[in-house]
Each structure stands twice: as C-alpha cells, then as structure tokens.
Design a protein around this motif. Sequence first.
Motif, PDB file in Angstrom:
ATOM      1  N   LEU A   1      60.405 -28.402-140.559  1.00  0.00           N
ATOM      2  CA  LEU A   1      59.782 -29.498-141.309  1.00  0.00           C
ATOM      3  C   LEU A   1      59.939 -30.828-140.571  1.00  0.00           C
ATOM      4  CD1 LEU A   1      60.813 -28.574-144.973  1.00  0.00           C
ATOM      5  CD2 LEU A   1      58.562 -28.324-143.904  1.00  0.00           C
TER       6      LEU A   1
ATOM      7  N   GLU B   1      52.663 -19.995-145.830  1.00  0.00           N
ATOM      8  CA  GLU B   1      51.375 -20.702-145.701  1.00  0.00           C
ATOM      9  C   GLU B   1      51.598 -21.967-144.902  1.00  0.00           C
ATOM     10  OE1 GLU B   1      49.571 -21.779-149.485  1.00  0.00           O
ATOM     11  OE2 GLU B   1      50.559 -20.006-150.326  1.00  0.00           O
ATOM     12  N   MET B   2      50.542 -22.359-144.203  1.00  0.00           N
ATOM     13  CA  MET B   2      50.670 -23.571-143.388  1.00  0.00           C
ATOM     14  C   MET B   2      49.279 -24.175-143.246  1.00  0.00           C
ATOM     15  SD  MET B   2      52.294 -23.199-139.609  1.00  0.00           S
ATOM     16  CE  MET B   2      50.995 -22.776-138.480  1.00  0.00           C
ATOM     17  N   ASP B   3      49.161 -25.457-143.562  1.00  0.00           N
ATOM     18  CA  ASP B   3      47.897 -26.142-143.250  1.00  0.00           C
ATOM     19  C   ASP B   3      48.235 -27.528-142.719  1.00  0.00           C
ATOM     20  OD1 ASP B   3      48.338 -27.863-145.377  1.00  0.00           O
ATOM     21  OD2 ASP B   3      47.141 -26.686-146.778  1.00  0.00           O
ATOM     22  N   ASP B   4      47.230 -28.368-142.545  1.00  0.00           N
ATOM     23  CA  ASP B   4      47.462 -29.667-141.880  1.00  0.00           C
ATOM     24  C   ASP B   4      48.521 -30.508-142.570  1.00  0.00           C
ATOM     25  OD1 ASP B   4      45.564 -28.897-140.205  1.00  0.00           O
ATOM     26  OD2 ASP B   4      43.963 -30.203-140.976  1.00  0.00           O
ATOM     27  N   THR B   5      48.697 -30.278-143.867  1.00  0.00           N
ATOM     28  CA  THR B   5      49.560 -31.183-144.609  1.00  0.00           C
ATOM     29  C   THR B   5      50.866 -30.543-145.068  1.00  0.00           C
ATOM     30  OG1 THR B   5      48.395 -30.537-146.600  1.00  0.00           O
ATOM     31  CG2 THR B   5      47.640 -32.548-145.501  1.00  0.00           C
ATOM     32  N   GLU B   6      50.926 -29.218-145.099  1.00  0.00           N
ATOM     33  CA  GLU B   6      52.057 -28.596-145.787  1.00  0.00           C
ATOM     34  C   GLU B   6      52.478 -27.270-145.143  1.00  0.00           C
ATOM     35  OE1 GLU B   6      53.265 -27.858-150.438  1.00  0.00           O
ATOM     36  OE2 GLU B   6      51.287 -27.257-149.770  1.00  0.00           O
ATOM     37  N   ILE B   7      53.797 -27.027-145.184  1.00  0.00           N
ATOM     38  CA  ILE B   7      54.328 -25.720-144.772  1.00  0.00           C
ATOM     39  C   ILE B   7      55.069 -25.159-145.981  1.00  0.00           C
ATOM     40  CG2 ILE B   7      56.006 -24.548-143.291  1.00  0.00           C
ATOM     41  CD1 ILE B   7      55.424 -26.571-141.117  1.00  0.00           C
ATOM     42  N   VAL B   8      54.716 -23.935-146.368  1.00  0.00           N
ATOM     43  CA  VAL B   8      55.395 -23.289-147.496  1.00  0.00           C
ATOM     44  C   VAL B   8      56.193 -22.108-146.959  1.00  0.00           C
ATOM     45  CG1 VAL B   8      55.080 -22.083-149.699  1.00  0.00           C
ATOM     46  CG2 VAL B   8      53.520 -23.945-149.043  1.00  0.00           C
TER      47      VAL B   8
END
Length: 191
Positions: A9, A180-187
């Motif tokens: 993060l 999950e991972m996208d431009d704004t968030e990593i789960v």
Amino acid sequence: MKKMEDKILAEGEILSGGVLKVGSFLNQQIDTVFMKEIGEEIASLYKDDEITKILTIEASGIPIAVSAGFAMNLPVVYAKKNKSSNISGDVYSTVVQSFTHGNKNNVIVNKEFISPDDRILIVDDFLAHGSALTGLIEIVEMAGATVVGCVAAIEKGFQMGGDRLREKGYRIESLAIIEEMDDTEIVFREQ
Ligand code: G4P
C-alpha cells in the motif's frame, strides 16, 4: 503478513494490465531489513516440515529464497531461464510461458542439485497465472523429489494461478494476496 500488505500500500504502483510495480523493495531495489523479515516469516510457516532445500527461479525469486535459506539453514537452488532449444541431458527442463512478459523460456535445473530424497519448498516473488510455480513443481516431480509447499511473496488472486494449484492439492501460501486492484484501490484477501 500484515507488513507485506502495508509495504504494497505504501510503495506499490499499479500499472496497466494488472501489474503491480514493487521495484522499491522487492524487485530491482531490495529492502534488506524487510527481506530478512520475509525469510523469517517463510521459515516460521515451514518450521515443522523437514524441508531439505529451497527452489526458486531467476531473477527476482533469488533474494527471497536466499533470505528464507538463511533463516532455515538450508541451501537454495535457482532454476535458470534459457532461450536455447538445445537442452543437455544433465538438466531437468520444462517450458514456462510468461503471461506478463508475453514470452516463453526453457527453465532448467542441473540434475545434481535435486535428488529423490529432497523435500522441497518452492519460493517466488509473484504468483500470478501460476506458470512459474507449475514449471518448478514439474521439475521437482521429474527428479522424484517431494514438493512440500510453495510460498509467494505477493499473489495476484484475481489471476487465479494460486487457487488452481490449491485445487490440485498443493500447499500454496502467499504473504499477501491481492484479490482486486484498480487505479485507486488494492483489496487484500483475508487470510
Ligand atoms: P506466473 O509465473 O504466475 O504465471 O506469472 P506471469 O507469467 O504472469 O509472470 C511472469 C513474470 O512476471 C515473473 O517474473 C513474475 O514474477 C512477474 N510478475 C507477474 N506479475 C507481476 C506483477 O504484477 N508485478 C511484478 N513486478 N512482476 C510480476 P519473471 O519473468 O520470472 O522475471 P523476474 O523478474 O523474476 O526476472
């Protein structure tokens, strides 16, 4: 490993195509203090499993495997990638397709470094589609040795390689699993 999630993060960079850049601590530049903790974490996961050798693949698996090797007092073998199709009889070899890099490599280990009585722990930096771990498992099984388990520093759960290997019955552990991972968030997956 909470600290792996925190590092991702704090320092990870999300690139297109589901790629996570961790060049500041795991690839290219290595955070040696953190790397020591990674080795100790891997050692604690496998402390009761009578591992005789750690196997990884060049290049980025090597520091992790060596750190675990120090913590467990064990030798480390790394598979080499070889573009040539001219493979000698002295090696175990298999072909590994990289989805991330879009290429194929022969992956080879000299026969003298794995024997049937070895109990092997396989270690790598990333577990994505699972091609590298699958190739290393094949090599251990060609040698008649035992795959006790596999550890990845970072698993990209959304690329499914880890779960496919778990379904086949292999013990697969990852120090952090990105669900999950996208431009704004990593789960991360709860473990
Ligand atoms: P797979 O082995 O799980 O199927 O993964 P894949 O083919 O997709 O990836 C191949 C290479 O890309 C591996 O490195 C793997 O460690 C790396 N990789 C996969 N996903 C990521 C990611 O999100 N970020 C980073 N930084 N690396 C990723 P390699 O080809 O073995 O190269 P090397 O770096 O060890 O030399």
